[in-house]
Design a protein around this motif. Structure first.
Motif, PDB file in Angstrom:
ATOM      1  N   GLY A  23       0.783  -1.229   0.000  1.00 43.39           N
ATOM      2  CA  GLY A  23       0.000   0.000   0.000  1.00 43.39           C
ATOM      3  C   GLY A  23       0.808   1.268   0.000  1.00 43.39           C
ATOM      4  N   ALA A  24       2.135   1.162  -0.067  1.00 41.54           N
ATOM      5  CA  ALA A  24       2.980   2.358  -0.068  1.00 41.54           C
ATOM      6  C   ALA A  24       2.626   3.260  -1.247  1.00 41.54           C
ATOM      7  CB  ALA A  24       4.444   1.948  -0.134  1.00 41.54           C
ATOM      8  N   GLY A  25       2.679   4.572  -1.015  1.00 37.74           N
ATOM      9  CA  GLY A  25       2.203   5.528  -2.009  1.00 37.74           C
ATOM     10  C   GLY A  25       2.863   5.410  -3.361  1.00 37.74           C
ATOM     11  N   PHE A  26       4.179   5.235  -3.392  1.00 41.38           N
ATOM     12  CA  PHE A  26       4.888   5.134  -4.665  1.00 41.38           C
ATOM     13  C   PHE A  26       4.347   3.973  -5.489  1.00 41.38           C
ATOM     14  CE2 PHE A  26       8.183   3.307  -7.329  1.00 41.38           C
ATOM     15  CZ  PHE A  26       8.681   4.409  -8.008  1.00 41.38           C
ATOM     16  N   MET A  27       4.162   2.836  -4.847  1.00 43.68           N
ATOM     17  CA  MET A  27       3.701   1.656  -5.573  1.00 43.68           C
ATOM     18  C   MET A  27       2.244   1.801  -5.976  1.00 43.68           C
ATOM     19  SD  MET A  27       5.494  -0.806  -6.533  1.00 43.68           S
ATOM     20  CE  MET A  27       5.083  -2.099  -7.707  1.00 43.68           C
ATOM     21  N   ALA A  98      22.166   3.962  -8.833  1.00 37.46           N
ATOM     22  CA  ALA A  98      22.826   3.944  -7.523  1.00 37.46           C
ATOM     23  C   ALA A  98      21.802   3.520  -6.471  1.00 37.46           C
ATOM     24  CB  ALA A  98      23.382   5.327  -7.180  1.00 37.46           C
ATOM     25  N   PRO A  99      22.227   2.819  -5.444  1.00 33.94           N
ATOM     26  CA  PRO A  99      21.288   2.391  -4.405  1.00 33.94           C
ATOM     27  C   PRO A  99      20.825   3.559  -3.546  1.00 33.94           C
ATOM     28  CG  PRO A  99      23.523   1.809  -3.778  1.00 33.94           C
ATOM     29  CD  PRO A  99      23.599   2.340  -5.176  1.00 33.94           C
ATOM     30  N   LEU A 100      19.559   3.563  -3.217  1.00 35.00           N
ATOM     31  CA  LEU A 100      19.001   4.542  -2.293  1.00 35.00           C
ATOM     32  C   LEU A 100      19.341   4.129  -0.851  1.00 35.00           C
ATOM     33  CD1 LEU A 100      15.553   5.054  -4.037  1.00 35.00           C
ATOM     34  CD2 LEU A 100      17.412   6.730  -3.890  1.00 35.00           C
ATOM     35  N   PRO A 101      19.176   5.035   0.120  1.00 37.56           N
ATOM     36  CA  PRO A 101      19.570   4.705   1.498  1.00 37.56           C
ATOM     37  C   PRO A 101      18.956   3.421   2.043  1.00 37.56           C
ATOM     38  CG  PRO A 101      19.210   7.054   1.301  1.00 37.56           C
ATOM     39  CD  PRO A 101      18.781   6.451  -0.014  1.00 37.56           C
ATOM     40  N   THR A 102      17.669   3.212   1.817  1.00 30.65           N
ATOM     41  CA  THR A 102      17.048   1.983   2.328  1.00 30.65           C
ATOM     42  C   THR A 102      17.592   0.761   1.615  1.00 30.65           C
ATOM     43  OG1 THR A 102      15.014   3.112   2.990  1.00 30.65           O
ATOM     44  CG2 THR A 102      14.871   0.741   2.634  1.00 30.65           C
ATOM     45  N   THR A 103      17.865   0.886   0.336  1.00 25.92           N
ATOM     46  CA  THR A 103      18.447  -0.233  -0.399  1.00 25.92           C
ATOM     47  C   THR A 103      19.804  -0.602   0.181  1.00 25.92           C
ATOM     48  OG1 THR A 103      17.285   0.413  -2.421  1.00 25.92           O
ATOM     49  CG2 THR A 103      19.178  -1.046  -2.668  1.00 25.92           C
ATOM     50  N   ARG A 104      20.607   0.393   0.508  1.00 23.27           N
ATOM     51  CA  ARG A 104      21.911   0.110   1.110  1.00 23.27           C
ATOM     52  C   ARG A 104      21.746  -0.619   2.444  1.00 23.27           C
ATOM     53  NH1 ARG A 104      23.196   5.369  -0.942  1.00 23.27           N
ATOM     54  NH2 ARG A 104      22.831   6.304   1.117  1.00 23.27           N
ATOM     55  N   GLU A 203       9.913   1.090   3.279  1.00 27.75           N
ATOM     56  CA  GLU A 203      10.780   2.274   3.369  1.00 27.75           C
ATOM     57  C   GLU A 203      11.465   2.565   2.039  1.00 27.75           C
ATOM     58  OE1 GLU A 203      13.295   1.490   6.717  1.00 27.75           O
ATOM     59  OE2 GLU A 203      11.643   1.701   8.158  1.00 27.75           O
ATOM     60  N   LEU A 204      11.716   1.527   1.249  1.00 26.00           N
ATOM     61  CA  LEU A 204      12.276   1.756  -0.082  1.00 26.00           C
ATOM     62  C   LEU A 204      11.289   2.518  -0.954  1.00 26.00           C
ATOM     63  CD1 LEU A 204      14.258   1.450  -2.384  1.00 26.00           C
ATOM     64  CD2 LEU A 204      13.411  -0.892  -2.727  1.00 26.00           C
ATOM     65  N   PHE A 205      10.030   2.171  -0.893  1.00 28.73           N
ATOM     66  CA  PHE A 205       9.032   2.915  -1.665  1.00 28.73           C
ATOM     67  C   PHE A 205       8.977   4.377  -1.216  1.00 28.73           C
ATOM     68  CE2 PHE A 205       6.752  -1.376  -2.114  1.00 28.73           C
ATOM     69  CZ  PHE A 205       7.405  -1.642  -3.311  1.00 28.73           C
ATOM     70  N   ASP A 206       9.138   4.607   0.079  1.00 31.14           N
ATOM     71  CA  ASP A 206       9.199   5.982   0.577  1.00 31.14           C
ATOM     72  C   ASP A 206      10.416   6.711   0.008  1.00 31.14           C
ATOM     73  OD1 ASP A 206       6.918   5.492   2.061  1.00 31.14           O
ATOM     74  OD2 ASP A 206       8.000   5.121   3.932  1.00 31.14           O
ATOM     75  N   ASP A 207      11.556   6.021  -0.042  1.00 33.69           N
ATOM     76  CA  ASP A 207      12.766   6.607  -0.629  1.00 33.69           C
ATOM     77  C   ASP A 207      12.546   6.973  -2.090  1.00 33.69           C
ATOM     78  OD1 ASP A 207      14.243   6.404   1.673  1.00 33.69           O
ATOM     79  OD2 ASP A 207      15.690   4.973   0.902  1.00 33.69           O
TER      80      ASP A 207
END
Length: 215
Positions: A23-27, A98-104, A203-207
């Motif tokens: 349900g994350a907004g990005f998705m 490049a990886p986002l912070p949550t991805t890292r 959190e990745l979707f938030d990023d």
């Protein structure tokens, strides 16, 4: 009183985390038509880093009898992700992502599980990613194909050519989970790790949403 099979307990105990991730907004925007082709590409790029870590970590468990029940080349996604990114971004795609912070953080967690040779933790991430790909991922691919005119190029990540019956495969996977002889404490650790994986997803979707807003 009957004992709940572990696979069922796992699904029920982690459902809220799964729902939050979906349900994350990005998705939600991407699936409902408010997202763009560039949004989809950004998601694919982050998947590349996650699956590179997950499939590299699998080598650490080559001699692990428990992991051997779940690990199979039929699930391998990295070559498909590389082909998708080559199609979506061009031959220089490695220099453009490049990886986002949550991805890292997600990648670091997977690597830590591998370093500790914690098979339950690895299976938690394996379960979260691949069973999700064989479930909701199939719907995502159809939506992306319809919206952006993809055939197999661009959505190869979601196409499991060596798994003829995803439902049967998932049921076999859950049956194997029920057969693993983890004690109650280890099962709790595995459930907690699945919840952590879902939290990383959310959190990745938030990023991704923040990165889009800042672009």
């Amino acid at each position: 009183m009957s004992v709940l099979p572990f696979s069922q307990a796992l699904r029920e105990r982690t459902w809220s985390g799964h729902s939050d991730s979906e349900g994350a907004g990005f998705m939600t925007d991407l699936m409902k038509g408010d997202g763009t082709r560039e949004d989809y590409i950004a998601l694919v790029a982050q998947h590349y880093f996650i699956y590179d870590a997950l499939e590299s970590a699998e080598a650490a468990f080559a001699a692990d009898a428990v992991v051997a029940q779940f690990a199979t080349p039929r699930l391998t996604r990295l070559p498909a992700l590389e082909a998708d990114l080559d199609y979506l971004l061009g031959a220089d795609w490695r220099d453009r992502i490049a990886p986002l912070p949550t991805t890292r953080a997600y990648v670091d967690r997977i690597r830590r599980v591998a370093e500790e040779r914690w098979s339950g933790g690895f299976i938690a991430h394996h379960y979260t990613r691949y069973l999700g790909d064989l479930s909701g991922g199939q719907f995502i691919s159809r939506v992306m194909q319809r919206r952006f005119g993809f055939e197999s190029n661009g959505v190869g990540f979601y196409l499991f050519d060596e798994i003829a019956d995803p439902q049967a495969f998932k049921q076999t996977y859950r049956d194997e989970l029920d057969r693993v002889t983890w004690d109650a404490a280890e099962r709790e650790r595995v459930i907690d790790e699945v919840l952590l994986a879902y939290r990383f997803n959310t959190e990745l979707f938030d990023d991704l949403a923040r990165a889009k807003a800042a672009a």
